[in-house]
Design a protein around this motif. Structure first.
Motif, PDB file in Angstrom:
ATOM      1  N   PRO A 167     -34.969  -5.841  52.016  1.00 51.47           N
ATOM      2  CA  PRO A 167     -33.731  -5.208  52.323  1.00 51.47           C
ATOM      3  C   PRO A 167     -34.222  -4.285  53.728  1.00 51.47           C
ATOM      4  O   PRO A 167     -35.441  -3.752  53.883  1.00 51.47           O
ATOM      5  N   LEU A 168     -33.370  -3.772  54.264  1.00 51.84           N
ATOM      6  CA  LEU A 168     -33.355  -3.083  55.440  1.00 51.84           C
ATOM      7  C   LEU A 168     -34.067  -1.802  55.473  1.00 51.84           C
ATOM      8  O   LEU A 168     -34.928  -1.651  56.098  1.00 51.84           O
ATOM      9  N   TYR A 169     -33.894  -1.102  54.375  1.00 49.82           N
ATOM     10  CA  TYR A 169     -34.519   0.041  54.507  1.00 49.82           C
ATOM     11  C   TYR A 169     -35.927   0.198  54.107  1.00 49.82           C
ATOM     12  O   TYR A 169     -36.814   0.808  54.172  1.00 49.82           O
ATOM     13  N   THR A 170     -36.347  -1.133  53.654  1.00 51.07           N
ATOM     14  CA  THR A 170     -37.930  -1.183  53.419  1.00 51.07           C
ATOM     15  C   THR A 170     -38.580  -1.899  54.605  1.00 51.07           C
ATOM     16  O   THR A 170     -39.829  -1.778  54.632  1.00 51.07           O
ATOM     17  N   HIS A 171     -37.888  -2.141  55.595  1.00 56.09           N
ATOM     18  CA  HIS A 171     -38.655  -2.721  57.037  1.00 56.09           C
ATOM     19  C   HIS A 171     -39.496  -1.704  57.583  1.00 56.09           C
ATOM     20  O   HIS A 171     -39.292  -0.330  57.576  1.00 56.09           O
ATOM     21  N   ASN A 172     -40.635  -2.111  57.920  1.00 56.89           N
ATOM     22  CA  ASN A 172     -41.788  -1.216  58.445  1.00 56.89           C
ATOM     23  C   ASN A 172     -42.164  -0.098  57.988  1.00 56.89           C
ATOM     24  O   ASN A 172     -42.480   1.012  58.342  1.00 56.89           O
ATOM     25  N   GLN A 173     -42.055  -0.280  56.601  1.00 60.61           N
ATOM     26  CA  GLN A 173     -42.833   0.747  55.742  1.00 60.61           C
ATOM     27  C   GLN A 173     -43.797   0.119  54.684  1.00 60.61           C
ATOM     28  O   GLN A 173     -43.513  -0.951  54.261  1.00 60.61           O
ATOM     29  N   SER A 174     -44.529   1.233  54.127  1.00 59.39           N
ATOM     30  CA  SER A 174     -45.289   0.531  52.980  1.00 59.39           C
ATOM     31  C   SER A 174     -44.511   0.627  51.475  1.00 59.39           C
ATOM     32  O   SER A 174     -43.440   1.381  51.854  1.00 59.39           O
ATOM     33  N   LEU A 175     -44.753   0.092  50.740  1.00 60.29           N
ATOM     34  CA  LEU A 175     -44.066   0.124  49.461  1.00 60.29           C
ATOM     35  C   LEU A 175     -44.114   1.603  48.756  1.00 60.29           C
ATOM     36  O   LEU A 175     -43.227   2.286  48.272  1.00 60.29           O
ATOM     37  N   ALA A 176     -45.512   2.329  49.092  1.00 64.42           N
ATOM     38  CA  ALA A 176     -45.442   3.780  48.786  1.00 64.42           C
ATOM     39  C   ALA A 176     -44.463   4.411  49.373  1.00 64.42           C
ATOM     40  O   ALA A 176     -43.775   5.415  48.757  1.00 64.42           O
ATOM     41  N   GLU A 177     -44.320   4.304  50.774  1.00 66.43           N
ATOM     42  CA  GLU A 177     -43.351   4.955  51.267  1.00 66.43           C
ATOM     43  C   GLU A 177     -41.723   4.804  51.127  1.00 66.43           C
ATOM     44  O   GLU A 177     -41.106   5.839  51.118  1.00 66.43           O
ATOM     45  N   SER A 178     -41.695   3.527  50.753  1.00 62.09           N
ATOM     46  CA  SER A 178     -40.181   3.184  50.515  1.00 62.09           C
ATOM     47  C   SER A 178     -39.781   3.332  48.862  1.00 62.09           C
ATOM     48  O   SER A 178     -38.631   3.752  48.573  1.00 62.09           O
ATOM     49  N   GLN A 179     -40.711   3.744  48.165  1.00 56.85           N
ATOM     50  CA  GLN A 179     -40.579   4.068  46.765  1.00 56.85           C
ATOM     51  C   GLN A 179     -39.824   3.300  46.136  1.00 56.85           C
ATOM     52  O   GLN A 179     -38.886   3.616  45.244  1.00 56.85           O
ATOM     53  N   ARG A 183     -37.013   4.519  42.759  1.00 57.21           N
ATOM     54  CA  ARG A 183     -35.859   4.561  43.224  1.00 57.21           C
ATOM     55  C   ARG A 183     -34.906   3.411  42.670  1.00 57.21           C
ATOM     56  O   ARG A 183     -33.670   3.644  42.547  1.00 57.21           O
ATOM     57  N   PHE A 184     -35.506   2.175  42.473  1.00 58.12           N
ATOM     58  CA  PHE A 184     -34.576   1.191  41.921  1.00 58.12           C
ATOM     59  C   PHE A 184     -35.103   0.518  40.595  1.00 58.12           C
ATOM     60  O   PHE A 184     -34.375  -0.091  40.034  1.00 58.12           O
ATOM     61  N   GLY A 185     -36.238   0.978  39.979  1.00 58.82           N
ATOM     62  CA  GLY A 185     -36.499   0.436  38.832  1.00 58.82           C
ATOM     63  C   GLY A 185     -37.177  -0.817  39.016  1.00 58.82           C
ATOM     64  O   GLY A 185     -37.001  -1.654  37.866  1.00 58.82           O
ATOM     65  N   VAL A 186     -37.515  -1.474  39.861  1.00 60.46           N
ATOM     66  CA  VAL A 186     -37.935  -2.719  40.052  1.00 60.46           C
ATOM     67  C   VAL A 186     -39.271  -2.753  40.650  1.00 60.46           C
ATOM     68  O   VAL A 186     -39.764  -1.736  41.225  1.00 60.46           O
ATOM     69  N   THR A 187     -40.023  -3.836  40.314  1.00 58.59           N
ATOM     70  CA  THR A 187     -41.574  -3.880  41.075  1.00 58.59           C
ATOM     71  C   THR A 187     -41.369  -5.093  42.125  1.00 58.59           C
ATOM     72  O   THR A 187     -41.136  -6.185  41.700  1.00 58.59           O
ATOM     73  N   VAL A 188     -42.284  -4.507  43.065  1.00 61.11           N
ATOM     74  CA  VAL A 188     -42.380  -5.744  44.157  1.00 61.11           C
ATOM     75  C   VAL A 188     -43.609  -6.393  43.806  1.00 61.11           C
ATOM     76  O   VAL A 188     -44.847  -5.867  43.705  1.00 61.11           O
ATOM     77  N   VAL A 189     -43.788  -7.873  43.418  1.00 59.38           N
ATOM     78  CA  VAL A 189     -44.930  -8.418  42.747  1.00 59.38           C
ATOM     79  C   VAL A 189     -45.734  -8.904  43.930  1.00 59.38           C
ATOM     80  O   VAL A 189     -46.760  -8.710  43.933  1.00 59.38           O
ATOM     81  N   GLY A 190     -45.137  -9.302  44.910  1.00 59.73           N
ATOM     82  CA  GLY A 190     -45.847 -10.073  46.008  1.00 59.73           C
ATOM     83  C   GLY A 190     -44.811 -10.304  47.374  1.00 59.73           C
ATOM     84  O   GLY A 190     -43.484  -9.929  47.479  1.00 59.73           O
ATOM     85  N   VAL A 191     -45.709 -10.381  48.448  1.00 64.38           N
ATOM     86  CA  VAL A 191     -44.926 -10.495  49.702  1.00 64.38           C
ATOM     87  C   VAL A 191     -45.257 -11.734  50.348  1.00 64.38           C
ATOM     88  O   VAL A 191     -46.463 -12.246  50.500  1.00 64.38           O
ATOM     89  N   LYS A 192     -44.236 -12.638  51.003  1.00 61.18           N
ATOM     90  CA  LYS A 192     -44.558 -13.789  51.548  1.00 61.18           C
ATOM     91  C   LYS A 192     -44.224 -13.706  53.060  1.00 61.18           C
ATOM     92  O   LYS A 192     -43.124 -13.274  53.501  1.00 61.18           O
ATOM     93  N   HIS A 200     -50.370 -10.434  46.974  1.00 61.99           N
ATOM     94  CA  HIS A 200     -50.052  -9.572  45.813  1.00 61.99           C
ATOM     95  C   HIS A 200     -49.667  -8.121  46.302  1.00 61.99           C
ATOM     96  O   HIS A 200     -50.473  -7.547  47.267  1.00 61.99           O
ATOM     97  N   ALA A 201     -48.451  -7.315  45.900  1.00 59.23           N
ATOM     98  CA  ALA A 201     -48.323  -6.303  46.488  1.00 59.23           C
ATOM     99  C   ALA A 201     -49.191  -5.047  45.801  1.00 59.23           C
ATOM    100  O   ALA A 201     -49.503  -4.989  44.828  1.00 59.23           O
ATOM    101  N   GLN A 202     -49.431  -4.167  46.864  1.00 58.15           N
ATOM    102  CA  GLN A 202     -50.172  -3.046  46.476  1.00 58.15           C
ATOM    103  C   GLN A 202     -49.033  -1.764  47.141  1.00 58.15           C
ATOM    104  O   GLN A 202     -48.431  -2.078  47.977  1.00 58.15           O
ATOM    105  N   PRO A 203     -49.465  -0.703  46.936  1.00 57.90           N
ATOM    106  CA  PRO A 203     -48.819   0.703  47.350  1.00 57.90           C
ATOM    107  C   PRO A 203     -48.909   0.580  48.669  1.00 57.90           C
ATOM    108  O   PRO A 203     -47.878   1.057  49.642  1.00 57.90           O
ATOM    109  N   GLU A 204     -50.010   0.028  49.190  1.00 52.69           N
ATOM    110  CA  GLU A 204     -50.150   0.261  50.875  1.00 52.69           C
ATOM    111  C   GLU A 204     -49.632  -0.932  51.673  1.00 52.69           C
ATOM    112  O   GLU A 204     -49.734  -0.797  52.907  1.00 52.69           O
ATOM    113  N   THR A 205     -49.200  -2.006  50.913  1.00 56.33           N
ATOM    114  CA  THR A 205     -48.524  -3.210  51.487  1.00 56.33           C
ATOM    115  C   THR A 205     -47.307  -2.710  52.313  1.00 56.33           C
ATOM    116  O   THR A 205     -46.271  -2.021  52.047  1.00 56.33           O
TER     117      THR A 205
END
Length: 233
Positions: A167-179, A183-192, A200-205
């Protein structure tokens, strides 16, 4: 739930309308899911009892012969951007309906096929997508047909896993920054990422605009996240 479609093309916006022809188990399930996702749906079936069942659930439900081009013109089917032929066991009616839709110039036609042979014939006539419900399952159809999700699996307890465009608002941010989780109650498991291995996704990804995300969580929350609706902190 019925129907699965493996495609990433022909996405359409929430303002687009869909005509679903055949309101049996498959057609009904797809129609209801599309309505829930915010789309206007016209359902057409020859059987009066099915039209009555779905009359209050869809934007419009009409008893009509979908193999009659004049009838379909009168119903305004030519104005729809997308059509789903969900006719069950009547092969002739399915193919004749498809022929009518191609004559009307519908640019995005999905056909439920009862066999590989049915699917092959439908493609030759003009179907853009073939659905094999025996092998696949209708909630997923609605998610994939709208283009919000590239792949989706829902389990019996309302928990799902999806592959989506970031989603647009996650662009160019780490998962920790976009929270995302808080905020959504979902977990980002991985990034391709293109031309790179799955990570595998980490807070700093850090998420880039072209990334694909593998997300898990309650189905409704995944839907909200996939729509890219930025929630207040």
């Amino acid at each position: 739930m019925l129907g699965r479609i493996f495609t990433e093309q022909f996405a359409f916006s929430a303002s687009d309308s869909v005509v679903v022809i055949g309101l049996g188990r498959f057609g009904g399930a797809v129609s209801q899911s599309l309505v829930r996702l915010g789309h206007d749906v016209m359902g057409i079936d020859r059987k009066e009892d099915l039209v009555q069942v779905w009359g209050d659930r869809l934007t419009h439900a009409v008893q009509a012969d979908s193999t009659n081009e004049n009838v379909m013109l009168q119903l305004g089917v030519a104005d729809f951007s997308h059509a789903i032929v969900a006719i069950g066991s009547d092969l002739a009616a399915s193919l004749m309906t498809l022929m009518v839709l191609t004559e009307l110039g519908i640019k995005d036609i999905w056909v439920k096929a009862m066999s590989p042979e049915h699917g092959q014939i439908a493609q030759r006539i003009g179907a853009h997508h073939i659905i094999y419900p025996e092998a696949d399952m209708g909630e997923r159809v609605a998610h994939l047909i709208t283009g919000r999700m590239m792949d989706f699996i829902e389990f019996d307890d309302g928990f799902g896993i999806a592959k989506i465009h970031a989603p647009l608002y996650t662009h160019n941010q780490s998962l920790a920054e976009s929270q995302v989780r808080s905020r959504f109650g979902v977990t980002v498991v991985g990034v391709k990422r293109a031309n790179e291995d799955f990570q595998h996704a980490q807070p700093e990804t850090r998420v880039l605009p072209a990334d694909l995300l593998i997300v898990s969580g309650p189905t409704k929350k995944i839907e909200e996240f996939a729509r890219g609706e930025k929630k207040k902190r």
